[in-house]
Design a protein around this motif. Sequence first.
Motif, PDB file in Angstrom:
ATOM      1  N   THR A   1      -3.059   1.802 -14.861  1.00  0.00           N
ATOM      2  CA  THR A   1      -3.863   2.367 -13.781  1.00  0.00           C
ATOM      3  C   THR A   1      -5.310   1.930 -13.885  1.00  0.00           C
ATOM      4  O   THR A   1      -5.899   1.399 -12.940  1.00  0.00           O
ATOM      5  CB  THR A   1      -3.803   3.906 -13.833  1.00  0.00           C
ATOM      6  N   HIS A   2      -5.902   2.107 -15.047  1.00  0.00           N
ATOM      7  CA  HIS A   2      -7.316   1.796 -15.204  1.00  0.00           C
ATOM      8  C   HIS A   2      -7.557   0.296 -15.346  1.00  0.00           C
ATOM      9  O   HIS A   2      -8.663  -0.179 -15.057  1.00  0.00           O
ATOM     10  CB  HIS A   2      -7.889   2.586 -16.375  1.00  0.00           C
ATOM     11  N   ALA A   3      -6.536  -0.441 -15.764  1.00  0.00           N
ATOM     12  CA  ALA A   3      -6.651  -1.900 -15.723  1.00  0.00           C
ATOM     13  C   ALA A   3      -6.796  -2.370 -14.280  1.00  0.00           C
ATOM     14  O   ALA A   3      -7.608  -3.243 -13.965  1.00  0.00           O
ATOM     15  CB  ALA A   3      -5.427  -2.540 -16.372  1.00  0.00           C
ATOM     16  N   LEU A   4      -6.017  -1.775 -13.384  1.00  0.00           N
ATOM     17  CA  LEU A   4      -6.106  -2.136 -11.964  1.00  0.00           C
ATOM     18  C   LEU A   4      -7.464  -1.758 -11.393  1.00  0.00           C
ATOM     19  O   LEU A   4      -8.100  -2.550 -10.689  1.00  0.00           O
ATOM     20  CB  LEU A   4      -4.995  -1.438 -11.182  1.00  0.00           C
ATOM     21  N   PHE A   5      -7.932  -0.556 -11.694  1.00  0.00           N
ATOM     22  CA  PHE A   5      -9.220  -0.124 -11.153  1.00  0.00           C
ATOM     23  C   PHE A   5     -10.365  -0.952 -11.725  1.00  0.00           C
ATOM     24  O   PHE A   5     -11.329  -1.275 -11.027  1.00  0.00           O
ATOM     25  CB  PHE A   5      -9.450   1.356 -11.430  1.00  0.00           C
ATOM     26  N   GLY A   6     -10.285  -1.274 -13.002  1.00  0.00           N
ATOM     27  CA  GLY A   6     -11.305  -2.135 -13.596  1.00  0.00           C
ATOM     28  C   GLY A   6     -11.328  -3.499 -12.933  1.00  0.00           C
ATOM     29  O   GLY A   6     -12.397  -4.054 -12.650  1.00  0.00           O
ATOM     30  N   GLY A   7     -10.132  -4.041 -12.664  1.00  0.00           N
ATOM     31  CA  GLY A   7     -10.052  -5.324 -11.973  1.00  0.00           C
ATOM     32  C   GLY A   7     -10.641  -5.253 -10.573  1.00  0.00           C
ATOM     33  O   GLY A   7     -11.361  -6.171 -10.134  1.00  0.00           O
ATOM     34  N   MET A   8     -10.366  -4.173  -9.866  1.00  0.00           N
ATOM     35  CA  MET A   8     -10.894  -4.012  -8.507  1.00  0.00           C
ATOM     36  C   MET A   8     -12.424  -3.949  -8.518  1.00  0.00           C
ATOM     37  O   MET A   8     -13.095  -4.611  -7.711  1.00  0.00           O
ATOM     38  CB  MET A   8     -10.318  -2.745  -7.858  1.00  0.00           C
ATOM     39  N   VAL A   9     -12.980  -3.166  -9.424  1.00  0.00           N
ATOM     40  CA  VAL A   9     -14.438  -3.018  -9.483  1.00  0.00           C
ATOM     41  C   VAL A   9     -15.096  -4.324  -9.910  1.00  0.00           C
ATOM     42  O   VAL A   9     -16.092  -4.765  -9.319  1.00  0.00           O
ATOM     43  CB  VAL A   9     -14.825  -1.870 -10.442  1.00  0.00           C
ATOM     44  N   GLY A  10     -14.529  -4.983 -10.936  1.00  0.00           N
ATOM     45  CA  GLY A  10     -15.118  -6.237 -11.413  1.00  0.00           C
ATOM     46  C   GLY A  10     -15.111  -7.321 -10.353  1.00  0.00           C
ATOM     47  O   GLY A  10     -16.126  -8.004 -10.128  1.00  0.00           O
ATOM     48  N   ALA A  11     -13.982  -7.486  -9.653  1.00  0.00           N
ATOM     49  CA  ALA A  11     -13.890  -8.503  -8.609  1.00  0.00           C
ATOM     50  C   ALA A  11     -14.781  -8.162  -7.425  1.00  0.00           C
ATOM     51  O   ALA A  11     -15.401  -9.054  -6.817  1.00  0.00           O
ATOM     52  CB  ALA A  11     -12.439  -8.645  -8.159  1.00  0.00           C
TER      53      ALA A  11
END
Length: 331
Positions: A106-116
């Motif tokens: 879950t937080h891997a996805l959110f981290g990816g979304m914020v970083g991109a």
Amino acid sequence: MNMLGLILVVGVAFGFAYTNGFHDSANAIATSVSTRALTPKVALMMAAVMNLAGAFLGVGVAQTVSKGIIETPHGTKGMVILWAALIGAVTWNLVTWYFGLPSSSTHALFGGMVGAALVGGTDVIWSGVWEKVVIPMITSPIVGLVLGFAVMLAIMWVFRRANPHRAKRNFRMAQTVSAAAMALGHGLQDSQKTMGIVVMALTISGHYSGTDIPFWVKVSTALVLSLGTWAGGWRIMRTLGRKIIELDPPQGFAAESVAASILYVTAYAYKVPVSTTHIITSAIMGVGATKRVRAVRWGVAKNIVIGWFLTMPAAGLVAAVVFWISWAIIG
């Protein structure tokens, strides 16, 4: 270009759902397998079926993912942002799976979304990140730890005069129900995260403008997540089932029941995406601490918690680099 981008993003989103399934299958079945309540094959089959069923029980979390974390990006750059976010999440899932670390998809996805999004020039909804991601990330493990400890104490008091062997046998059977409930909650929570990304991609490409989740998105995401669950995540399963603490059936039942309850409450009452990994791991620590504090291998627990805090920035960094490279080629 938008059609090609849509195909690529949806394909990688399904890849993320698959890694989510085999990465997080341990969440649903590790305790029941380690206590021998279920055999590994039966447990995986049950988890896959319940994951599939759970995907159809709600859409609140998916709507939070598609609208509450970043502003919907536009055009080709928007597709590249989603592509990079998913690659960041999948990369972190594979790295942590290799090392047997129960981190949060879950937080891997959110981290990816914020970083991109940050690198791609799309606005991050910081209030949504704080309220829907950061606060639940901090509070849900604490709740899991406290409730796990409290529920296990209650079980120990209620069954203090019961025959130990008979009680363990009965709790081993009860774990079939608690493990199924945990797997259903996992399907309810985690399938919706991929659904939210697919809906965002369809919106960017101009192929969808509604607010509900299309039925084909629910079905396809649920199937891919279930296939990933069926593949199993044995490295992480050993960490959850044995390395934190040696569980017995009453402890396994208490941990699974607490985790499942938190998953349902957060999905329906608050519509926030929480990590099944965080919750079941903290619940295991809580029930284990009722034996004695030293019964929990806190060194292993410390490494797991460090991994939790590294997840979002690490996935975000990978996503940012992937976006930069991809946009340099395309743009």
